[in-house]
Scaffold this motif. Structure first.
Motif, PDB file in Angstrom:
ATOM      1  N   ARG A   1       0.843  -1.189   0.000  1.00  0.00           N
ATOM      2  CA  ARG A   1       0.000   0.000   0.000  1.00  0.00           C
ATOM      3  C   ARG A   1       0.874   1.234   0.000  1.00  0.00           C
ATOM      4  NH1 ARG A   1      -2.655   3.736   3.497  1.00  0.00           N
ATOM      5  NH2 ARG A   1      -4.498   4.510   2.396  1.00  0.00           N
TER       6      ARG A   1
ATOM      7  N   GLN B   1      -7.883   7.240   5.430  1.00  0.00           N
ATOM      8  CA  GLN B   1      -8.844   6.142   5.617  1.00  0.00           C
ATOM      9  C   GLN B   1      -9.657   6.390   6.882  1.00  0.00           C
ATOM     10  OE1 GLN B   1      -6.149   2.761   5.950  1.00  0.00           O
ATOM     11  NE2 GLN B   1      -6.744   2.073   3.911  1.00  0.00           N
TER      12      GLN B   1
ATOM     13  N   HIS C   1     -10.742   1.917  11.272  1.00  0.00           N
ATOM     14  CA  HIS C   1     -11.382   0.628  11.037  1.00  0.00           C
ATOM     15  C   HIS C   1     -10.603  -0.456  11.784  1.00  0.00           C
ATOM     16  CE1 HIS C   1      -8.196   0.911   7.966  1.00  0.00           C
ATOM     17  NE2 HIS C   1      -8.109  -0.416   8.082  1.00  0.00           N
TER      18      HIS C   1
ATOM     19  N   ASP D   1      -9.488  -4.789  11.237  1.00  0.00           N
ATOM     20  CA  ASP D   1      -9.321  -5.722  10.115  1.00  0.00           C
ATOM     21  C   ASP D   1     -10.183  -6.970  10.294  1.00  0.00           C
ATOM     22  OD1 ASP D   1      -7.515  -4.004   8.955  1.00  0.00           O
ATOM     23  OD2 ASP D   1      -5.752  -5.050   9.732  1.00  0.00           O
TER      24      ASP D   1
ATOM     25  N   THR E   1       0.405   5.825   9.476  1.00  0.00           N
ATOM     26  CA  THR E   1      -0.765   5.136  10.018  1.00  0.00           C
ATOM     27  C   THR E   1      -1.121   5.720  11.381  1.00  0.00           C
ATOM     28  OG1 THR E   1       0.104   3.158   8.960  1.00  0.00           O
ATOM     29  CG2 THR E   1      -1.683   2.843  10.559  1.00  0.00           C
TER      30      THR E   1
ATOM     31  N   HIS F   1      -7.615   1.693  13.572  1.00  0.00           N
ATOM     32  CA  HIS F   1      -6.447   2.240  12.879  1.00  0.00           C
ATOM     33  C   HIS F   1      -6.837   2.677  11.468  1.00  0.00           C
ATOM     34  CE1 HIS F   1      -6.571  -1.963  11.454  1.00  0.00           C
ATOM     35  NE2 HIS F   1      -5.963  -1.516  10.368  1.00  0.00           N
TER      36      HIS F   1
ATOM     37  N   GLY G   1      -4.998   4.736   7.570  1.00  0.00           N
ATOM     38  CA  GLY G   1      -4.026   5.611   6.924  1.00  0.00           C
ATOM     39  C   GLY G   1      -4.448   7.069   7.075  1.00  0.00           C
TER      40      GLY G   1
ATOM     41  N   ARG H   1       4.304   7.373   0.069  1.00  0.00           N
ATOM     42  CA  ARG H   1       4.692   6.755   1.346  1.00  0.00           C
ATOM     43  C   ARG H   1       4.327   5.276   1.230  1.00  0.00           C
ATOM     44  NH1 ARG H   1       0.906   4.961   5.439  1.00  0.00           N
ATOM     45  NH2 ARG H   1       1.346   3.310   3.996  1.00  0.00           N
TER      46      ARG H   1
ATOM     47  N   HIS I   1       2.252  -4.925   3.832  1.00  0.00           N
ATOM     48  CA  HIS I   1       1.559  -5.496   4.989  1.00  0.00           C
ATOM     49  C   HIS I   1       1.615  -7.008   4.889  1.00  0.00           C
ATOM     50  CE1 HIS I   1      -1.320  -1.849   5.655  1.00  0.00           C
ATOM     51  NE2 HIS I   1      -0.127  -1.473   5.275  1.00  0.00           N
TER      52      HIS I   1
HETATM   53  O1  LIG Z   1      -1.343   2.078   5.138  1.00  0.00           O
HETATM   54  C1  LIG Z   1      -1.797   2.380   6.241  1.00  0.00           C
HETATM   55  O2  LIG Z   1      -1.376   3.349   6.876  1.00  0.00           O
HETATM   56  C2  LIG Z   1      -2.905   1.580   6.869  1.00  0.00           C
HETATM   57  C3  LIG Z   1      -3.574   0.698   5.884  1.00  0.00           C
HETATM   58  C4  LIG Z   1      -4.777  -0.002   6.397  1.00  0.00           C
HETATM   59  O3  LIG Z   1      -5.073  -0.012   7.563  1.00  0.00           O
HETATM   60  C5  LIG Z   1      -5.612  -0.729   5.444  1.00  0.00           C
HETATM   61  O4  LIG Z   1      -5.364  -0.644   4.217  1.00  0.00           O
HETATM   62  O5  LIG Z   1      -6.563  -1.406   5.884  1.00  0.00           O
END
Ligand SMILES: O=C(O)CCC(=O)C(=O)O
Length: 171
Positions: A31, A40, A43, A45, A74, A120, A122, A131, A135
């Protein structure tokens, strides 16, 4: 070159501390927060708040670039992995800043291991450079993988990673 993302002993120790010994890779993905983008909602996961029978998911972020105050690092809200609420239920606007959130600020080459039931997301990259991050995302063995590794594994990879790698990929 990506094998390390799901075999590094320290990373696996962190995953095991959250999920117990019975885990597998869910997905490995890239990402980038592009300039002017990356924001973002807060959320988790997982589809629901934390289940009664324990944590199901644990994520790692491999920093390919420094994470700074300005480039879309993040954000996490410490302690919310113990919340029985999802951010969208508890917050008027999960896109908005949370009073208790912190930014993960760290140099390229760092690996962040986090219980991803924590709220959490982005943030916006206010610089003119991507940036970037990778993951490696893990789940307990009773959960479906985000990517069905069995479907994509090649004979060469299967051979190279051996029994331990095959167990982690669940192939
Ligand atoms: O890239 C990030 O800072 C977090 C990404 C994330 O939490 C996501 O893609 O679900």
């Amino acid at each position: 070159m990506f094998d390390i993302c799901y075999t590094h002993p320290k990373v696996l120790a962190g995953i095991e501390a959250v999920l117990g010994a019975s885990y597998k890779l869910s997905s490995l993905n890239y990402r980038a927060a592009k300039p002017g983008r990356g924001q973002q909602k807060l959320h988790v996961d997982y589809k629901n708040a934390v289940p009664e029978d324990g944590y199901k998911v644990c994520n790692t972020i491999w920093l390919l670039d420094d994470f700074t105050e300005r480039n879309g690092a993040t954000r996490i809200v410490p302690g919310t992995h113990r919340s029985r609420d999802l951010p969208e239920a508890a917050m008027h606007d999960p896109n908005a800043p949370h009073p208790d959130e912190i930014l993960i600020i760290a140099p390229a080459g760092s690996v962040v291991i986090f219980n991803s039931h924590v709220w959490h997301g982005g943030t916006t990259n206010h610089t003119d450079r991507d940036r970037r991050s990778i993951h490696s995302y893990f789940c307990t063995r009773d959960q479906p993988q985000q990517i069905d590794q069995q479907r994509y594994i090649t004979p060469e990879t299967r051979e190279r990673i051996g029994a331990r790698g095959q167990a982690i990929l669940d192939v």
